[in-house]
Write a protein that holds these residues in place. Structure first.
Motif, PDB file in Angstrom:
ATOM      1  N   ARG A  46      -2.524   2.852  18.577  1.00  0.00           N
ATOM      2  CA  ARG A  46      -3.878   2.695  19.092  1.00  0.00           C
ATOM      3  C   ARG A  46      -4.206   1.230  19.311  1.00  0.00           C
ATOM      4  O   ARG A  46      -4.867   0.841  20.270  1.00  0.00           O
ATOM      5  N   ASN A  47      -3.731   0.405  18.394  1.00  0.00           N
ATOM      6  CA  ASN A  47      -3.927  -1.041  18.516  1.00  0.00           C
ATOM      7  C   ASN A  47      -3.299  -1.557  19.796  1.00  0.00           C
ATOM      8  O   ASN A  47      -3.884  -2.362  20.540  1.00  0.00           O
ATOM      9  N   ILE A  89       3.141  -2.725  10.050  1.00  0.00           N
ATOM     10  CA  ILE A  89       3.244  -1.263   9.953  1.00  0.00           C
ATOM     11  C   ILE A  89       4.641  -0.812  10.367  1.00  0.00           C
ATOM     12  O   ILE A  89       5.271   0.015   9.696  1.00  0.00           O
ATOM     13  N   ALA A  95      -2.461   4.331  14.087  1.00  0.00           N
ATOM     14  CA  ALA A  95      -3.220   3.070  14.094  1.00  0.00           C
ATOM     15  C   ALA A  95      -2.467   1.988  14.861  1.00  0.00           C
ATOM     16  O   ALA A  95      -3.056   1.229  15.630  1.00  0.00           O
ATOM     17  N   GLN A 120      -2.707  10.996  20.069  1.00  0.00           N
ATOM     18  CA  GLN A 120      -3.794  10.572  19.179  1.00  0.00           C
ATOM     19  C   GLN A 120      -4.247   9.147  19.493  1.00  0.00           C
ATOM     20  O   GLN A 120      -5.431   8.833  19.381  1.00  0.00           O
ATOM     21  N   CYS A 173       0.830  -1.200   0.000  1.00  0.00           N
ATOM     22  CA  CYS A 173       0.000   0.000   0.000  1.00  0.00           C
ATOM     23  C   CYS A 173       0.864   1.250   0.000  1.00  0.00           C
ATOM     24  O   CYS A 173       2.023   1.226   0.398  1.00  0.00           O
ATOM     25  N   ASP A 174       0.275   2.358  -0.476  1.00  0.00           N
ATOM     26  CA  ASP A 174       0.991   3.633  -0.501  1.00  0.00           C
ATOM     27  C   ASP A 174       1.019   4.204   0.894  1.00  0.00           C
ATOM     28  O   ASP A 174      -0.023   4.347   1.520  1.00  0.00           O
ATOM     29  N   ILE A 175       2.209   4.501   1.378  1.00  0.00           N
ATOM     30  CA  ILE A 175       2.231   5.191   2.665  1.00  0.00           C
ATOM     31  C   ILE A 175       2.761   6.598   2.441  1.00  0.00           C
ATOM     32  O   ILE A 175       3.602   6.835   1.573  1.00  0.00           O
ATOM     33  N   GLU A 176       2.234   7.501   3.212  1.00  0.00           N
ATOM     34  CA  GLU A 176       2.576   8.910   3.053  1.00  0.00           C
ATOM     35  C   GLU A 176       3.730   9.198   4.001  1.00  0.00           C
ATOM     36  O   GLU A 176       3.569   9.050   5.211  1.00  0.00           O
ATOM     37  N   ASP A 182       4.261   7.508   8.010  1.00  0.00           N
ATOM     38  CA  ASP A 182       2.847   7.726   7.738  1.00  0.00           C
ATOM     39  C   ASP A 182       2.153   7.915   9.083  1.00  0.00           C
ATOM     40  O   ASP A 182       1.983   6.946   9.840  1.00  0.00           O
ATOM     41  N   ARG A 183       1.733   9.133   9.334  1.00  0.00           N
ATOM     42  CA  ARG A 183       1.173   9.463  10.640  1.00  0.00           C
ATOM     43  C   ARG A 183      -0.056   8.605  10.954  1.00  0.00           C
ATOM     44  O   ARG A 183      -0.197   8.085  12.052  1.00  0.00           O
ATOM     45  N   ASP A 184      -0.914   8.452   9.947  1.00  0.00           N
ATOM     46  CA  ASP A 184      -2.148   7.696  10.185  1.00  0.00           C
ATOM     47  C   ASP A 184      -1.845   6.244  10.572  1.00  0.00           C
ATOM     48  O   ASP A 184      -2.471   5.691  11.476  1.00  0.00           O
ATOM     49  N   LEU A 185      -0.881   5.649   9.887  1.00  0.00           N
ATOM     50  CA  LEU A 185      -0.550   4.248  10.189  1.00  0.00           C
ATOM     51  C   LEU A 185       0.114   4.121  11.548  1.00  0.00           C
ATOM     52  O   LEU A 185      -0.141   3.168  12.289  1.00  0.00           O
TER      53      LEU A 185
END
Lengths: 309, 246
Positions: free
Chosen positions: A207-208, A279, A204, A167, A152-155, A198-201
């Motif tokens: 958080r997991n 990740i 995630a 977060q 997948c594309d990671i930013e 990738d901040r979102d990953l």
């Protein structure tokens, strides 16, 4: 590489000893000629040749073993790559085969729910079928993500690890407050370096780990999130005083769908840690889990940092 | 075949569903009929293309893996013949590049299997409403404008009043998707699926962060929006008028 260099040093040590002994014996610092029976034996010559011979054999043995090991290591790497590809292909095939049956099940339930004169028992059964079908669907989507995550594309942007921790616990406060769990974030004074990722990953992943800690920590327990850096790596940790993981289960915790005996009592898919590991690997980091059954667990993530200017 | 512009009466719209799974067709047909549509089905790609030419449905729901002619080839052939009948691809489309390609080839939308049946009905309704006023799908155009906002979908750049905006790739993706579905409520989950490519790992808060980024750059006040509106409990909606050009 270091291990190989050490082996070479050890292999050449007899040679060095031989040279030193030869010098000491030749310069009569140590007795050189000794009598063995009726013979006058040149000790320097004998000892030095023995040492040179041992060294030569050791070095030759090392070179041969490296030549043999190299293709074995390459084969093992290729096997690991192939195993990972095979696993992804399997998950993709499974996804392909399951998607239509699950779609049809969902449609069938919706159509049946519109049937006239359903009894309460029938409605309840349909509701259960709907719930379990949605559960299957979620599992399928999770597995699909597992098979795609490496492609997948990671930013990649500059990410503040402390912001990631903040977060990660957002929206979780009702859970820990309700169970009177002490949850705090411990940050290094002066702040820590950023990472490229990738901040979102990353959120995630953390958080997991927080969700896992909350699931397996009992009332009045503690959870601590820590962020530090040592100038080379950023370390993020989630530590809890939960039920811990038995030693017998530790080798399997990163396996897809694996759930430990006590974990089975709590809702979950068994994919969380696998996804976290993927990740972190995508971010060229490492993940380590230490745990003691009955005492708690510490999960440590290390990521390469972006040096502060 | 050239499709003339005509007003489609939503309630009597004709749908064509093409899928090689007979059980899926058997369950989907009654659901869509209950939603008020007239439904025809086919389980073969070549047969479906012939039926489309003969019956001129108002919208086609098309699986990709079909016998004799796959769904994407059907879309290509329709578009080549200037037939702009809206198409929803009913399948898994993986990487964002593949999604973009599907849209560029002329699909109006796609829905991953397994899907929520009511989500499909909502998408059908939204697309039919959009195509009331347009012949070509908006997704086939390179540039989208709304007031002084311009986005170039090929170069992935956006300008406001002529000034280039420093958008992250995902923020651009969110803006693009909202502009491709003007007036439509787009849920956070849908944005995660379309722009991020996954809904598992990332929570919908990530969408909110990108919307905040967009609002800041577009100087759009969340309390009094003129570009992106929050629909409480549901998602977001692009409320500006969108024009498309090449």
């Amino acid at each position: 590489m270091i291990k190989r260099n050490l082996c070479f040093i050890v292999a050449t040590l007899p040679f060095v000893i031989g040279v030193v002994l030869s010098v000491l014996l030749s310069s009569n610092i140590l007795p050189n000629y000794v009598f063995v029976g009726n013979y006058d034996v040149d000790l320097a010559w004998i000892l030095s040749r023995i040492c040179f011979g041992i060294s030569l054999l050791a070095v030759a043995g090392l070179v041969v073993s490296m030549r043999i090991r190299q293709p074995v290591i390459q084969n093992l790497d290729q096997l690991a790559d192939r195993s990972s590809r095979d696993q992804r292909k399997f998950l993709q095939r499974l996804d392909h085969e399951l998607k239509n049956p699950i779609t049809i099940l969902r449609l069938s339930v919706v159509n049946l729910q519109h049937s006239p004169n359903l009894t309460e028992v029938q409605k309840a059964s349909l509701a259960r079928i709907e719930q379990q079908t949605e559960r299957l669907q979620k599992l399928m989507i999770d597995l699909r993500w597992l098979s795609e995550v490496e492609e997948c594309d990671i930013e990649r942007t500059l990410v503040d690890p402390c912001d990631v921790l903040q977060q990660a616990i957002e929206d979780r406060s009702p859970v820990w407050r309700d169970r009177d769990i002490k949850l705090r974030i411990q940050e290094m004074p002066g702040g820590i370096s950023h990472v490229m990722g990738d901040r979102d990953l990353l959120v995630a992943a953390m958080r997991n780990l927080v969700d896992n800690a909350l699931k397996f920590t009992e009332r009045h327990g503690q959870i601590e999130l820590r962020a530090t850096d040592d100038g080379h790596l950023v370390t993020l940790e989630v530590a809890d005083t939960g039920i811990g993981i038995p030693d017998t289960e530790m080798p399997y915790i990163f396996d897809e769908l694996y759930r430990g005996f006590q974990a089975k009592q709590v809702p979950g898919s068994g994919l969380g840690l696998t996804l976290v590991k993927r990740i972190i690997t995508l971010h060229e980091g490492t993940l380590q889990v230490r745990s003691r059954a009955g005492h708690g667990t510490v999960v440590t993530i290390q990521l390469p940092l972006v040096p502060r200017l | 075949m050239h499709r003339t512009m005509r007003r489609i009466e939503l309630a009597k719209a004709k749908l064509m569903i093409v899928d090689d799974e007979a059980d899926l067709l058997a369950e989907l047909k009654p659901l869509l009929k209950r939603s008020g549509y007239d439904v025809a089905t086919s389980s073969d790609g070549q047969e479906a293309l012939e039926l489309i030419k003969q019956t001129s449905p108002d919208l086609i729901i098309l699986d990709v893996l079909l016998p004799h002619l796959d769904g994407r080839e059907i879309v290509r052939q329709l578009r080549k013949a200037s037939d702009w009948t809206p198409v929803i691809l009913l399948t898994k489309v993986g990487a964002p590049a593949e999604r973009a390609m599907s849209l560029q080839e002329g699909a109006d939308d796609y829905l991953n299997k397994p899907f929520d049946p009511f989500e499909l009905v909502a998408r059908i309704h939204a697309i039919l409403r959009r195509t009331l006023h347009s012949e070509l799908p908006i997704s086939s155009f390179r540039r989208l404008t709304s007031a002084d906002l311009l986005i170039d979908r090929q170069t992935r750049q956006a300008w406001r009043g002529g000034d280039l905006l420093a958008l992250t790739a995902r923020a651009f993706g969110v803006l693009e998707f909202l502009m491709l579905h003007p007036g439509e409520i787009v849920t956070r989950d849908r944005l995660l699926d379309e722009v991020w490519g996954w809904t598992y790992a990332v929570e919908s808060r990530a969408v909110d962060i990108r919307i905040a980024e967009l609002r800041k750059l577009l100087q759009d006040d969340a309390a009094d929006p003129h570009v992106i509106e929050t629909v409480i409990g549901l998602g977001y909606r692009f409320i500006g008028e969108v024009k498309a050009s090449d």
